[in-house]
Each structure stands twice: as structure tokens, then as C-alpha cells.
Design an enzyme around this catalytic site. Structure first.
Site, PDB file in Angstrom:
ATOM      1  CG  ASP A 102      -0.323  -0.139   2.540  1.00  0.00           C
ATOM      2  OD1 ASP A 102       0.891  -0.404   2.604  1.00  0.00           O
ATOM      3  OD2 ASP A 102      -1.040  -0.021   3.548  1.00  0.00           O
ATOM      4  CG  ASP A 153       6.471   4.922   5.489  1.00  0.00           C
ATOM      5  OD1 ASP A 153       7.171   3.942   5.771  1.00  0.00           O
ATOM      6  OD2 ASP A 153       5.375   5.132   6.033  1.00  0.00           O
ATOM      7  CG  PHE A 203      -0.403   9.127   9.688  1.00  0.00           C
ATOM      8  CD1 PHE A 203       0.432   8.021   9.645  1.00  0.00           C
ATOM      9  CD2 PHE A 203      -1.697   8.962  10.148  1.00  0.00           C
ATOM     10  CE1 PHE A 203      -0.010   6.773  10.067  1.00  0.00           C
ATOM     11  CE2 PHE A 203      -2.150   7.716  10.581  1.00  0.00           C
ATOM     12  CZ  PHE A 203      -1.303   6.625  10.540  1.00  0.00           C
ATOM     13  CB  ILE A 204      -2.480   9.107   4.042  1.00  0.00           C
ATOM     14  CG1 ILE A 204      -1.535   7.973   3.615  1.00  0.00           C
ATOM     15  CG2 ILE A 204      -1.954  10.459   3.573  1.00  0.00           C
ATOM     16  CD1 ILE A 204      -1.392   7.809   2.110  1.00  0.00           C
ATOM     17  NE  ARG A 218      -6.305  -2.232   8.316  1.00  0.00           N
ATOM     18  CZ  ARG A 218      -4.996  -2.112   8.126  1.00  0.00           C
ATOM     19  NH1 ARG A 218      -4.535  -1.676   6.978  1.00  0.00           N
ATOM     20  NH2 ARG A 218      -4.154  -2.415   9.086  1.00  0.00           N
TER      21      ARG A 218
END
Length: 179
Positions: A105, A108, A157-158, A170
Site C-alpha cells: 500500500d 515510506d 500520515f494518511i 481502512r
């Protein structure tokens, strides 16, 4: 249309990326992968839990024969990476001599992806590629060859579209960022 703001645990999140933009990005990745793997039958290794929505939508857009398997790893606590990767649910398929595509997904720091690449390389696949929906280039702490990137994003931050904050968020089709 995304909700104006959502609350998850102790944080507020505002709209960031609409489902339409995410879908277009996934369609473009599927076209590239289908072209690159024409005549082959790759095994997509989906990293749970976050990539389940991305994997589902990506596979529906592919025009090639393929298989999917799942692996579960963890390196997050709350909103930050612990830097420690532990395999929770292992890959059952024999991947030796197979074309593998890791479906993630978000990349980072790269800690999780580096560990996965090392783990899977040791199993001697014919080829190994990475497809990630989101990449945070400014956060990378490892040099990684990520062949398929849906969207490059800043270090926000997502949540949404499979990504969570301590288990929540989610289920949203759009992506939200912490405010």
C-alpha cells in the site's frame, strides 16, 4: 465525494486524494504491468493488511494471467514506523523460479520493503518487482528499486483505501491526511 473531515481515535483527518484519482493511478499501473508481463504468469504477493484494497483493484484491471498470495508483516505502532520488521504470516507458495511482484500500500521508510525483498530474494524467484500505491520519497532510508509507483506523496500520515490508524480508517474509498 469524500466526507469533509473524519475522526479516528484521537486524530482528525481531512480529504486528501479522491477515489477517482486512486482508481486512475491503479489503472495506469495495471496497463504497465500487463505490458511488462505479457506472456508470463506472475505471482502477486500482497502485503496485508494495508494492501488488500489496492491488490483487489489492481488485479481486476490486469489483462494477464496471474496468481495472488498474501504475506503479513508489521513495522508500525500508531503513526510511526518502529523500524523493526517482523513476519507474522508467511508465504506458503513455492516461489523459486517464479516472477514475483510485491504489492504494497505504501512505502515510506523502506524498512518493511527492504526486509521483504531480502526474504523473497532468498527464495530464488526468477524475478522480483515492487508495486506500491503510495511512495514517500523524502522518507526513504533504504535504496530500493520500486518499479511500479501509483502516486508519490509528501510525508503526511494518511488513512483510507486500506491504510489505517491503529485499525481504523481502512474502509474509506478516499484517502485522508492527518490535520
Amino acid at each position: 465525494m469524500p466526507q469533509a473531515t473524519i475522526s479516528l481515535h484521537d486524530k482528525q483527518f481531512s480529504p486528501y486524494l479522491p477515489a477517482r484519482q486512486i482508481a486512475e493511478s491503479i489503472q495506469a499501473l495495471a496497463v504497465r504491468i500487463s505490458q511488462d508481463y505479457a506472456g508470463r504468469q506472475p505471482l502477486f504477493v500482497s502485503v496485508l493488511n494495508g494492501s488488500f484494497m489496492f491488490t483487489s483493484d489492481l488485479l481486476k484491471e490486469l489483462t494477464i494471467a496471474c496468481e495472488v498470495a498474501f504475506i503479513r508483516v508489521a513495522s508500525y505502532a500508531g503513526t510511526s514506523s518502529t523500524g523493526e520488521v517482523k513476519e507474522i504470516l508467511g508465504l506458503q507458495e513455492d516461489v523459486q523460479g517464479r516472477d514475483l511482484i510485491i504489492v504494497e500500500d505504501i512505502v515510506d521508510t523502506g524498512h518493511t520493503m527492504r526486509a521483504l525483498l531480502d526474504l523473497l530474494t532468498a527464495k530464488k524467484p526468477a524475478s522480483l518487482a515492487v508495486a506500491t500505491l503510495f511512495l514517500k520519497p523524502e522518507c526513504l532510508q533504504h535504496e530500493l528499486d520500486i518499479r511500479y509507483v501509483g502516486l508519490e506523496i509528501p510525508n503526511d500520515f494518511i488513512v483510507g483505501f486500506g491504510l489505517d490508524y491503529d485499525g481504523l480508517g481502512r474502509n474509506y474509498p478516499d484517502v485522508y491526511k492527518a490535520v
